[in-house]
Design a protein around this motif. Structure first.
Motif, PDB file in Angstrom:
ATOM      1  N   GLN A 107       0.842  -1.200   0.000  1.00 62.38           N
ATOM      2  CA  GLN A 107       0.000   0.000   0.000  1.00 62.38           C
ATOM      3  C   GLN A 107       0.879   1.253   0.000  1.00 62.38           C
ATOM      4  OE1 GLN A 107      -3.560  -0.187   0.129  1.00 62.38           O
ATOM      5  NE2 GLN A 107      -3.433   1.948  -0.449  1.00 62.38           N
ATOM      6  N   ALA A 108       1.924   1.265   0.821  1.00 64.16           N
ATOM      7  CA  ALA A 108       2.817   2.423   0.898  1.00 64.16           C
ATOM      8  C   ALA A 108       3.553   2.646  -0.421  1.00 64.16           C
ATOM      9  CB  ALA A 108       3.818   2.236   2.032  1.00 64.16           C
ATOM     10  N   ALA A 109       3.981   1.578  -1.069  1.00 66.11           N
ATOM     11  CA  ALA A 109       4.673   1.707  -2.350  1.00 66.11           C
ATOM     12  C   ALA A 109       3.751   2.301  -3.411  1.00 66.11           C
ATOM     13  CB  ALA A 109       5.215   0.346  -2.799  1.00 66.11           C
ATOM     14  N   ALA A 110       2.494   1.891  -3.408  1.00 65.54           N
ATOM     15  CA  ALA A 110       1.530   2.462  -4.357  1.00 65.54           C
ATOM     16  C   ALA A 110       1.309   3.943  -4.057  1.00 65.54           C
ATOM     17  CB  ALA A 110       0.210   1.699  -4.300  1.00 65.54           C
ATOM     18  N   LEU A 111       1.228   4.296  -2.779  1.00 70.39           N
ATOM     19  CA  LEU A 111       1.087   5.707  -2.384  1.00 70.39           C
ATOM     20  C   LEU A 111       2.256   6.521  -2.906  1.00 70.39           C
ATOM     21  CD1 LEU A 111       0.073   8.180  -0.762  1.00 70.39           C
ATOM     22  CD2 LEU A 111       1.254   7.192   1.227  1.00 70.39           C
ATOM     23  N   LEU A 112       3.476   6.053  -2.659  1.00 68.50           N
ATOM     24  CA  LEU A 112       4.665   6.817  -3.061  1.00 68.50           C
ATOM     25  C   LEU A 112       4.804   6.913  -4.574  1.00 68.50           C
ATOM     26  CD1 LEU A 112       7.194   5.641  -0.358  1.00 68.50           C
ATOM     27  CD2 LEU A 112       6.076   7.876  -0.551  1.00 68.50           C
ATOM     28  N   ALA A 113       4.325   5.921  -5.299  1.00 67.17           N
ATOM     29  CA  ALA A 113       4.357   5.992  -6.762  1.00 67.17           C
ATOM     30  C   ALA A 113       3.409   7.071  -7.273  1.00 67.17           C
ATOM     31  CB  ALA A 113       3.994   4.630  -7.363  1.00 67.17           C
ATOM     32  N   GLU A 114       2.304   7.256  -6.563  1.00 66.16           N
ATOM     33  CA  GLU A 114       1.308   8.259  -6.947  1.00 66.16           C
ATOM     34  C   GLU A 114       1.626   9.637  -6.369  1.00 66.16           C
ATOM     35  OE1 GLU A 114      -3.252   9.017  -5.729  1.00 66.16           O
ATOM     36  OE2 GLU A 114      -2.836   7.039  -6.570  1.00 66.16           O
ATOM     37  N   ASN A 115       2.163   9.657  -5.159  1.00 61.57           N
ATOM     38  CA  ASN A 115       2.421  10.903  -4.445  1.00 61.57           C
ATOM     39  C   ASN A 115       3.802  10.809  -3.795  1.00 61.57           C
ATOM     40  OD1 ASN A 115       2.549  13.097  -2.738  1.00 61.57           O
ATOM     41  ND2 ASN A 115       0.563  12.742  -1.768  1.00 61.57           N
ATOM     42  N   PRO A 116       4.841  11.298  -4.460  1.00 66.14           N
ATOM     43  CA  PRO A 116       6.204  11.132  -3.951  1.00 66.14           C
ATOM     44  C   PRO A 116       6.544  11.985  -2.725  1.00 66.14           C
ATOM     45  CG  PRO A 116       6.222  12.356  -6.013  1.00 66.14           C
ATOM     46  CD  PRO A 116       4.812  11.920  -5.783  1.00 66.14           C
ATOM     47  N   ALA A 117       5.667  12.882  -2.326  1.00 69.94           N
ATOM     48  CA  ALA A 117       5.909  13.715  -1.135  1.00 69.94           C
ATOM     49  C   ALA A 117       4.623  13.818  -0.308  1.00 69.94           C
ATOM     50  CB  ALA A 117       6.399  15.095  -1.549  1.00 69.94           C
ATOM     51  N   PRO A 118       4.178  12.704   0.258  1.00 71.90           N
ATOM     52  CA  PRO A 118       2.900  12.738   0.977  1.00 71.90           C
ATOM     53  C   PRO A 118       2.994  13.435   2.331  1.00 71.90           C
ATOM     54  CG  PRO A 118       3.917  10.587   1.228  1.00 71.90           C
ATOM     55  CD  PRO A 118       4.777  11.374   0.266  1.00 71.90           C
TER      56      PRO A 118
END
Length: 154
Positions: A107-118
């Motif tokens: 889940q975190a990897a998908a987040l970072l792929a979509e939003n590199p600075a969450p």
């Protein structure tokens, strides 16, 4: 029925009924046990994998409905080449019992792929469906921020 699936860059052919959940194909047919069974109703996130980069609950995706390439925790990194997200997990000692962690990482990897600075709120929103019975949420958030920074610097 025969199905052809691309998982972690390799094509696999499985002969299962159309309605068998992807989770069971991964675990029982292909021996990829990093993806965990947690609840069976998409409420806990332990079974999270990515399909074409999108985090999905594999317990709720029938094998016939898989629409693209599947990435499991086994495809994220190797012992010789630990992925940035996995290294952040190690450095922040996120895992306690570890059962939910493959789903958390996917889940975190998908987040970072979509939003590199969450932001903290972005992380909380993205990760809310992934339960950790050990309560390592602050470490998960710190590891995601750390991984984002490392990816930015790379």
């Amino acid at each position: 029925m025969a199905h052809s699936l691309t998982i972690n860059g390799r094509t696999h052919r499985v002969d299962t009924p159309d309605n068998v959940p992807l989770l069971w194909v991964l675990r029982d047919e292909l021996g990829m046990t990093g993806t965990k069974y947690g609840c069976g109703v998409a409420a806990c996130g332990a079974c999270t994998v990515q399909i074409d980069g999108e985090a999905v609950r594999s317990c709720q995706v029938a094998v016939a409905d898989v629409w693209g390439e599947v990435t499991t925790i086994e495809g994220v990194g190797t012992p010789d080449n630990v992925a940035t997200i996995q290294q952040a997990w190690i450095d922040h000692q996120v895992a306690q019992c570890g059962y939910c962690q493959s789903g958390q990482i996917m889940q975190a990897a998908a987040l970072l792929a979509e939003n590199p600075a969450p932001s903290d709120q972005d992380i909380d929103d993205a990760m809310q469906g992934n339960l950790c019975r050990c309560g390592t949420y602050p470490r998960i958030r710190a590891a995601i921020h750390d991984a984002a920074q490392r990816m930015k610097e790379a």
